[in-house]
Structures are given as C-alpha cells and as structure tokens.
Enzyme design. Structure first.
Site, mmCIF file in Angstrom:
data_model
loop_
_atom_site.group_PDB
_atom_site.id
_atom_site.type_symbol
_atom_site.label_atom_id
_atom_site.label_comp_id
_atom_site.label_asym_id
_atom_site.label_seq_id
_atom_site.Cartn_x
_atom_site.Cartn_y
_atom_site.Cartn_z
ATOM 1 N N GLY A 77 10.321 10.052 -4.063
ATOM 2 C CA GLY A 77 9.478 9.037 -4.670
ATOM 3 C C GLY A 77 8.356 8.699 -3.715
ATOM 4 O O GLY A 77 8.498 8.842 -2.494
ATOM 5 N N GLN A 82 1.359 4.505 -0.057
ATOM 6 C CA GLN A 82 1.836 5.418 0.983
ATOM 7 C C GLN A 82 0.870 6.571 1.230
ATOM 8 O O GLN A 82 1.079 7.356 2.163
ATOM 9 C CB GLN A 82 3.222 5.949 0.637
ATOM 10 C CG GLN A 82 4.304 4.872 0.686
ATOM 11 C CD GLN A 82 5.662 5.424 0.368
ATOM 12 O OE1 GLN A 82 6.031 5.560 -0.799
ATOM 13 N NE2 GLN A 82 6.425 5.768 1.401
ATOM 14 N N CYS A 126 12.778 6.187 4.082
ATOM 15 C CA CYS A 126 11.441 5.952 3.544
ATOM 16 C C CYS A 126 10.486 6.911 4.231
ATOM 17 O O CYS A 126 10.529 7.059 5.469
ATOM 18 C CB CYS A 126 11.021 4.500 3.799
ATOM 19 S SG CYS A 126 9.348 4.099 3.234
ATOM 20 N N LEU A 127 9.622 7.546 3.460
ATOM 21 C CA LEU A 127 8.659 8.482 4.040
ATOM 22 C C LEU A 127 7.712 7.798 5.011
ATOM 23 O O LEU A 127 7.134 8.464 5.882
ATOM 24 C CB LEU A 127 7.866 9.171 2.921
ATOM 25 C CG LEU A 127 8.671 10.015 1.941
ATOM 26 C CD1 LEU A 127 7.754 10.662 0.915
ATOM 27 C CD2 LEU A 127 9.497 11.070 2.664
ATOM 28 N N HIS A 168 12.915 0.823 -4.967
ATOM 29 C CA HIS A 168 12.248 1.117 -3.697
ATOM 30 C C HIS A 168 10.739 1.274 -3.892
ATOM 31 O O HIS A 168 9.932 0.660 -3.169
ATOM 32 C CB HIS A 168 12.850 2.405 -3.116
ATOM 33 C CG HIS A 168 12.309 2.821 -1.790
ATOM 34 N ND1 HIS A 168 13.073 2.848 -0.642
ATOM 35 C CD2 HIS A 168 11.079 3.257 -1.420
ATOM 36 C CE1 HIS A 168 12.339 3.266 0.369
ATOM 37 N NE2 HIS A 168 11.123 3.539 -0.081
ATOM 38 N N GLU A 169 10.333 2.083 -4.869
ATOM 39 C CA GLU A 169 8.909 2.362 -5.052
ATOM 40 C C GLU A 169 8.152 1.154 -5.604
ATOM 41 O O GLU A 169 7.016 0.876 -5.198
ATOM 42 C CB GLU A 169 8.715 3.581 -5.955
ATOM 43 C CG GLU A 169 9.364 4.854 -5.457
ATOM 44 C CD GLU A 169 8.988 5.217 -4.029
ATOM 45 O OE1 GLU A 169 7.876 4.853 -3.582
ATOM 46 O OE2 GLU A 169 9.820 5.844 -3.350
ATOM 47 N N HIS A 172 7.453 -1.196 -2.857
ATOM 48 C CA HIS A 172 6.316 -0.731 -2.050
ATOM 49 C C HIS A 172 5.008 -1.333 -2.583
ATOM 50 O O HIS A 172 4.134 -1.761 -1.807
ATOM 51 C CB HIS A 172 6.207 0.789 -2.106
ATOM 52 C CG HIS A 172 6.810 1.486 -0.928
ATOM 53 N ND1 HIS A 172 6.517 1.189 0.382
ATOM 54 C CD2 HIS A 172 7.712 2.506 -0.871
ATOM 55 C CE1 HIS A 172 7.181 1.977 1.198
ATOM 56 N NE2 HIS A 172 7.921 2.786 0.467
#
Length: 227
Positions: A77, A82, A126-127, A168-169, A172
């Site tokens: 995701g 990001q 997390c990226l 999560h997304e 963000h």
C-alpha cells in the site's frame, strides 16, 4: 473416491472480480518510480488536501507513479504523501489470508472502523520507515468510502490484513504514521531498526527497480526526515 474441488484464488480491482490480471498492474507498468518520503518529512505529518478534479492526466499519472513506486519498494500500500504529493489518494496491491489479491486506487477515502470486529495484533511496517517492523493492534474490520480516479463513488468493506492496509494508508493521509500508535520506547526501537536495516532496504529497492525496468531512485545517505 470423490473429487475434491479446489478453490482458486481470485483477484479484485476495487472490490470487483477481474480475470487475467498481470503480476504488476498496468498502472505500475506505465508509471515511474519516485522516492519514498521518510518519517520526519513535513508532508507525512500534515493532512493531505482533497482531490477536486477527477480523470485528469495529472491524477492518472500520479496513480501510475504511485503503483510503480509501491512495487519498486516492495510494498502492499502507498499513500500519495509518501511520494511527496499532499493529496487524498492511496493505492494498494496485496494478497489476503485467503490468497485472494486485492488491487485498487482510492481517492478522498473516508474510513469507518468496525467496532464489533475483534482487534488483531501483528507485525506492521511502513515504507516511510524502511526496515522497521513492530507489533501493533489494529481493528479487525473497516469500510472505506471514496471515489475511483474518474470520480465514481466506491465503498469497500474489509477484514484482517486488507482492513489493516486501508487503516494504515488512510491514516497516512491524515498525517499519522503507525509509529504514532507506539509508545516512546517502541518508537525508539523502530527507529533503531530503521537505522540498522535502511541501507539494505535501499539496495533492494534499487535492484527491484532494475528488475522492473525502472530507473533506480537516489536516496540520501541519511533519512531525509532527519529522525
């Protein structure tokens, strides 16, 4: 002896079953990989703006680039913040606990938590915090309402891993990272993991970019966010 009928995994684009879906979404194949922003960069810590125009070349290109960036970073995701774009957009491509694949791009998502669903505790990363993984409790179910890239309303109900991804997304895009749910001691541990593992993660991202026919991304030696 009776024949045992095996269930074949399914693929869903925005909740709709699709056939013959490629290993990498067409959007990913078209897009270019962008640098993933890292914890501490301002864009990750502020609410993103709503998208007001749908179906534009700019929005379609953003989604293509987000899919490509997610795949190069080997994520499931990715939110627009990001890749440094403060807009209410996220993409996802994951396989759930039933081996079904879920793919899509959601614009202006509104999240509703299923309070009746049992919370689930599992490792989460997390990226934007490359290399760190921490145990985190998340609600076991959630619903996302929003729009596709052309402005068509969508509603997606999810459980388990897919629900975790949606939560999560969406968070963000509200300026919240999964680190914000951890204690100060856990945050310090996560950042220590990041410091140790980040170089190897970035090497793997460069290798994945080449494997996928993309230009490798240049990252600063130390995290751009300074944390």
């Amino acid at each position: 002896m009776p024949r045992i009928k095996m269930r074949r995994p399914r693929t869903y684009w925005l909740g709709q079953k699709v056939m013959n879906f490629p290993d990498f979404a067409h959007q990913s194949q078209r897009g270019r990989a962008l640098r993933i922003t890292e914890v501490g960069e301002l864009v990750l810590h502020e609410r993103a703006a709503d998208v007001t125009e749908f179906g534009t070349p700019e929005l379609l290109t953003l989604v293509d680039d987000m899919f490509a960036s997610m795949d190069v970073a080997e994520g499931v995701g990715l939110a627009a913040v990001q890749v440094g774009v403060p807009l209410q957009v996220f993409v996802y491509d994951l396989v759930d606990d039933d081996d079904d694949r879920h793919v899509g791009a959601v614009i202006n998502p509104v999240l509703t938590i299923d309070d009746a669903a049992k919370p689930e505790v599992t490792g989460e990363g997390c990226l934007s915090v490359p290399g760190a993984h921490m145990e985190l409790a998340r609600p076991g179910g959630a619903t996302i309402c929003g729009f596709d890239v052309f402005g068509k309303p969508i509603e997606l109900t999810a459980t388990g891993y897919l629900a975790r991804c949606f939560i999560h997304e969406t968070q963000h895009l509200l300026g919240m990272l999964y680190l914000d749910h951890l204690t100060p001691e856990q945050q310090a541990e996560a950042l220590a993991q990041r410091d140790e593992r980040r170089p190897d993660v970035l090497i793997r991202r460069a290798e994945a970019a080449i494997e996928q026919g993309k230009e490798p991304i240049a990252y600063p030696e130390t995290p751009a966010g300074g944390r």
